[in-house]
Scaffold this active site. Structure first.
Site, mmCIF file in Angstrom:
data_model
loop_
_atom_site.group_PDB
_atom_site.id
_atom_site.type_symbol
_atom_site.label_atom_id
_atom_site.label_comp_id
_atom_site.label_asym_id
_atom_site.label_seq_id
_atom_site.Cartn_x
_atom_site.Cartn_y
_atom_site.Cartn_z
ATOM 1 N N ASP A 1 12.911 11.710 -12.226
ATOM 2 C CA ASP A 1 11.623 11.293 -12.441
ATOM 3 C C ASP A 1 10.631 12.057 -13.915
ATOM 4 O O ASP A 1 11.288 12.471 -13.975
ATOM 5 C CB ASP A 1 10.646 12.106 -11.046
ATOM 6 C CG ASP A 1 9.345 11.603 -11.313
ATOM 7 O OD1 ASP A 1 8.627 10.915 -11.605
ATOM 8 O OD2 ASP A 1 8.504 12.398 -10.592
ATOM 9 N N GLU A 2 9.605 10.726 -14.522
ATOM 10 C CA GLU A 2 9.205 11.533 -15.585
ATOM 11 C C GLU A 2 10.329 11.644 -16.765
ATOM 12 O O GLU A 2 10.540 12.095 -17.547
ATOM 13 C CB GLU A 2 8.794 12.366 -15.452
ATOM 14 C CG GLU A 2 7.154 12.064 -15.114
ATOM 15 C CD GLU A 2 6.265 12.056 -14.804
ATOM 16 O OE1 GLU A 2 6.315 10.765 -15.562
ATOM 17 O OE2 GLU A 2 5.036 12.047 -14.525
ATOM 18 N N LYS B 1 4.293 4.875 -8.219
ATOM 19 C CA LYS B 1 6.132 5.711 -8.315
ATOM 20 C C LYS B 1 6.860 6.670 -7.177
ATOM 21 O O LYS B 1 7.647 6.692 -7.431
ATOM 22 C CB LYS B 1 5.777 5.979 -9.804
ATOM 23 C CG LYS B 1 5.457 7.742 -10.312
ATOM 24 C CD LYS B 1 6.096 7.776 -11.237
ATOM 25 C CE LYS B 1 5.496 8.826 -12.199
ATOM 26 N NZ LYS B 1 5.712 10.366 -11.562
ATOM 27 N N THR B 2 5.479 7.796 -7.180
ATOM 28 C CA THR B 2 5.810 8.880 -6.761
ATOM 29 C C THR B 2 6.749 8.763 -5.181
ATOM 30 O O THR B 2 7.140 8.867 -4.314
ATOM 31 C CB THR B 2 4.746 9.914 -6.299
ATOM 32 O OG1 THR B 2 4.475 10.181 -7.372
ATOM 33 C CG2 THR B 2 5.375 11.157 -5.012
ATOM 34 N N GLN C 1 3.724 5.922 -21.388
ATOM 35 C CA GLN C 1 3.629 7.225 -20.847
ATOM 36 C C GLN C 1 4.261 8.514 -21.571
ATOM 37 O O GLN C 1 3.791 9.834 -21.510
ATOM 38 C CB GLN C 1 3.026 7.520 -19.542
ATOM 39 C CG GLN C 1 1.976 7.299 -19.068
ATOM 40 C CD GLN C 1 1.541 7.055 -17.793
ATOM 41 O OE1 GLN C 1 1.154 7.947 -17.485
ATOM 42 N NE2 GLN C 1 1.971 6.073 -16.985
ATOM 43 N N ARG D 1 -6.178 8.009 -16.686
ATOM 44 C CA ARG D 1 -6.810 9.231 -15.724
ATOM 45 C C ARG D 1 -7.644 8.565 -15.223
ATOM 46 O O ARG D 1 -7.976 9.000 -13.796
ATOM 47 C CB ARG D 1 -6.647 9.935 -16.340
ATOM 48 C CG ARG D 1 -5.485 10.846 -17.471
ATOM 49 C CD ARG D 1 -4.435 11.010 -16.413
ATOM 50 N NE ARG D 1 -3.925 9.720 -16.631
ATOM 51 C CZ ARG D 1 -2.812 9.335 -16.185
ATOM 52 N NH1 ARG D 1 -1.993 9.897 -15.286
ATOM 53 N NH2 ARG D 1 -1.571 8.222 -16.621
#
Length: 751
Positions: free
Chosen positions: A224-225, A32-33, A255, A608
């Site tokens: 973002d997020e 996504k980044t 998330q 993770r």
């Protein structure tokens, strides 16, 4: 635009479709980044958009920094002109420019949590309330929650629902404390973190011309997020993008784990309702983890009902099975984890820095730390006391803040008699009372000390006032480093610390010197347009938890809570403490929404891991000073067992305890297979075709029941406390289970 060739099809779609409302649902490890970075670069590089017209909002300064660096590599130095940063840093910038509209000085102080709690403590004392009832932490959280829902102190005091709630909680004065707290912050020219969002909403609501100015400035808004946004943050971004509708949000509902901070998952779940012509792009390919880890995570998260449909997949290798570590106690859990890490290091030559140990609560780290020390494995804890929270640092920072903003009452209280200058607590109380009684700031009292104080106290306070005035003159002539160095010397802080030759004293002195080094680094940064003391203080005030952590900690295992691990990745991950009432937390079992948030937290923990994942639980654990029998977490049962194997470090004590129904299915397998062989759990009970749940409103201990998964059992005891009824049932084949009756399906049989 070579960078576009490196994207898969959905990523490419997310980059080049820049017009209109867009929601990019980005699964864990899906890049996504990269998409957000390239989208901004594409706007600048291909569409010729001025970076000054792009607003990109993140949740940490670290994320903003990394994204800006990536964009510069693609689009050039012009990308430095982007409006990019955390919600708080960007809106603090806007508020500084527009502060006069709200009656604040442009150099307003930003209170951190400690400052806010200190002020609340003072107010509780002044109101002569019981500080055991009105604990600063409780009051602060209540005020914070109200602000995040955009409820002002006036609305709070006038709302009978809030008043009734406070009455029932034996805290009827909360509304008055909120009012006084807000008024004192305003008088001190200070905003807390929540105010940066609350006041931005007020600014845009009450001053349409200001809102229109920023709507015309920001042609493109990106978040973002997005799943971590609260109502306040969402409303600001919606207002800013209202004219052109070029809003792009990137996030993953799976998330969303910050409800306790005010994050509202409904923002992402209901985004399409606000934008009927929304373009939805799904990034479902995971580039981070093995197939086993991705599939295991999917098998868990599919149990949630409130979610956006997607199927995360990966073309990575199948990878190792997830290893289960079962311990008889929390101390043994620490030993098994440490031994496993040591073995991985010996067999596979991995570095400590490739390993993370994740837990639900900070208190779990003790047993892990002790075991790592015994094995001589170096580690670091993320989320401990940060550099800027140390006393000596806060002392000097208070001098700098008070010099910049002499209305700042919290900074005043911290420095007025440090180093000691003969100004006692009673004198400080007189100054604060005088300021409150006359409706003026403490600075105005200091300016007229002889009118409010007598004798030596007045003289000492006047000397302090003269010193601060001298500092105020110096900061106008010097950069941040020169000013801070002069203040550290002239205030007496450096001498006070230097003369303390104890080990602690030397450490404190070195810490202050390190702060001055940080300020020097700030002023030497050629990219900084503003190198003033005020600019430095704002940058420090907006540092987030992860921004405090240094990257040069060497080769160490990382220990942290799962909440702190969000956005990070490690080759080897150990998730410890997988027991009922610990993970999921006992406090998160009162509603389906809470339980689903806990499941999302477990999903975050699993994802993770890149290469290997270890899950650990203990059968007994000391909690709150008592040894408690523990039941394995329900989340363990939700992982498809084909992805799990028994670790070589599995406890050799293979006699299942009554509370270890999960382990029963592994015992026979351990005696017949090697540890490298997958061991499947016993298959669930298959209910009869005519199975129908009974009304459990009259369920009592002693009754015989049937469960569609665990089969037949006997009710041992009922728990009628709290919002939801629970039943402890001893099942014939699966041992004891505590069931939430609002969810559990039970058929009652004749005894």
């Amino acid at each position: 635009m070579e960078y576009l060739k490196s994207l898969n099809e959905p990523q490419h779609e997310g980059v080049v479709n820049t017009e209109g409302p867009t929601m990019i649902i980005a699964g864990a490890g899906s890049g996504k980044t990269r998409v957000l970075t390239y989208r901004i670069a594409y706007l600048i590089d291909h569409k010729g958009v001025d970076p000054f017209n792009i607003l990109a909002l993140t949740f940490t300064n670290k994320a903003a920094r990394e994204m800006r660096e990536r964009i510069e590599r693609v689009a050039g130095n012009d990308a430095r002109n982007l409006w990019m940063g955390t919600f708080h840093s960007v809106f603090a910038r806007i508020l500084r420019a527009e502060a006069d509209r709200l009656g604040y000085p442009s150099n307003f102080t930003i209170y951190d949590t400690d400052d806010s709690k200190s002020l609340i403590k003072s107010i509780v004392k002044e109101m002569q309330l019981d500080d055991k009832v009105y604990k600063p932490n409780v009051v602060f959280n209540r005020i914070s929650a109200a602000k995040n829902r955009l409820i002002s102190w006036r609305e709070y005091l006038n709302n009978p629902v809030y008043q009734a709630d406070d009455e029932s909680n034996m805290k009827p004065e909360l509304g008055k404390i909120y009012k006084t707290y807000s008024e004192r912050c305003f008088k001190a020219g200070a905003m807390d973190f929540d105010d940066l969002l609350f006041n931005t909403n007020v600014l845009f609501k009450d001053h349409i011309d200001v809102l229109n100015k920023y709507q015309q400035r920001f042609h493109y808004v990106m978040v973002d997020e997005f799943q971590d946004t609260n109502i306040s943050q969402y409303l600001i971004t919606r207002k800013l993008s209202a004219v052109r509708q070029n809003i792009a949000v990137v996030g993953d509902d799976a998330q969303s784990i910050y409800a306790f901070r005010g994050a509202d998952i409904q923002n992402i779940l209901n985004f399409e309702k606000d934008y009927p012509d929304l373009r939805v792009i799904k990034l479902e390919q995971n580039y981070r983890s093995t197939q086993t880890i991705v599939n295991a995570a999917n098998s868990v998260i599919k149990k949630n009902k409130a979610q956006l449909p997607k199927k995360v997949w990966t073309s990575n290798d199948e990878g190792s099975l997830i290893e289960l570590l079962r311990a008889t106690s929390d101390n043994e859990e620490g030993k098994l984890v440490a031994s496993s890490i040591f073995e991985e290091k010996m067999q596979h030559q991995i570095h400590n820095s490739e390993v993370a140990i994740l837990y639900r609560t900070n208190s779990q780290s003790r047993a892990i730390e002790e075991a790592l020390r015994r094995m001589n494995i170096k580690y670091k804890i993320i989320g401990g006391v940060s550099f800027y929270q140390r006393k000596e640092i806060k002392d000097l920072m208070a001098y700098l803040r008070f010099t910049m903003n002499p209305k700042d009452e919290e900074s005043f209280k911290r420095i007025i008699n440090y180093p000691k200058r003969g100004i006692g607590a009673s004198t400080v109380d007189k100054i604060i009372v005088a300021a409150n009684d006359h409706g003026i700031s403490v600075w105005e009292v200091l300016e007229n000390a002889s009118h409010f104080l007598d004798g030596r106290a007045a003289a000492a306070v006047a000397d302090f006032h003269v010193m601060i005035r001298r500092f105020q003159h110096e900061i106008t002539q010097q950069d941040a480093y020169e000013a801070a160095s002069q203040i550290a010397k002239s205030s007496g802080i450096l001498r006070e610390l230097y003369e303390d030759k104890t080990v602690e004293g030397l450490n404190r002195y070195e810490n202050v010197m390190e702060l001055l080094n940080a300020i020097k680094e700030f002023t030497d940064d050629e990219e900084k347009e503003d190198r003033s003391l005020g600019a430095f203080l704002q940058e420090v005030a907006l540092i987030t938890g992860l921004d405090n952590e240094k990257d040069d900690d060497g080769d160490k295992v990382t220990l942290m809570t799962i909440h702190m691990a969000k956005g990070l990745e490690f080759n080897h991950v150990y998730i410890v403490g997988l027991e009922e009432d610990l993970f999921p937390s006992q406090m998160m079992l009162n509603s389906r929404a809470d339980l689903e948030e806990e499941r999302r937290l477990f999903y975050v923990a699993i994802t993770r891991a890149k290469s290997k994942l270890f899950l650990a639980y203990a059968l007994t654990r000391y909690r709150f000073g008592r040894l408690k029998n523990c039941e394995p977490s329900r989340f363990l049962e939700e992982i498809d067992p084909s992805y799990v194997k028994v670790s070589k470090k599995f406890s050799r004590d293979t006699t299942p305890l009554p509370n270890d129904s999960y382990a029963k299915s592994f015992v026979s397998g351990m005696k017949k297979t090697t540890s490298s062989t997958p061991v499947r759990k016993k298959s669930n009970y298959q209910p009869s075709a005519d199975f129908t749940p009974s009304d459990t409103s009259n369920l009592q201990a002693g009754m015989r029941v049937e469960h569609p998964k665990f089969g037949y059992g006997k009710v041992l005891e009922m728990d009628e406390s709290g919002a939801n009824r629970k039943a402890k049932v001893s099942f014939d084949d699966f041992g004891e289970k505590t069931l939430l009756l609002s969810f559990a399906k039970l058929k009652i049989h004749e005894n």
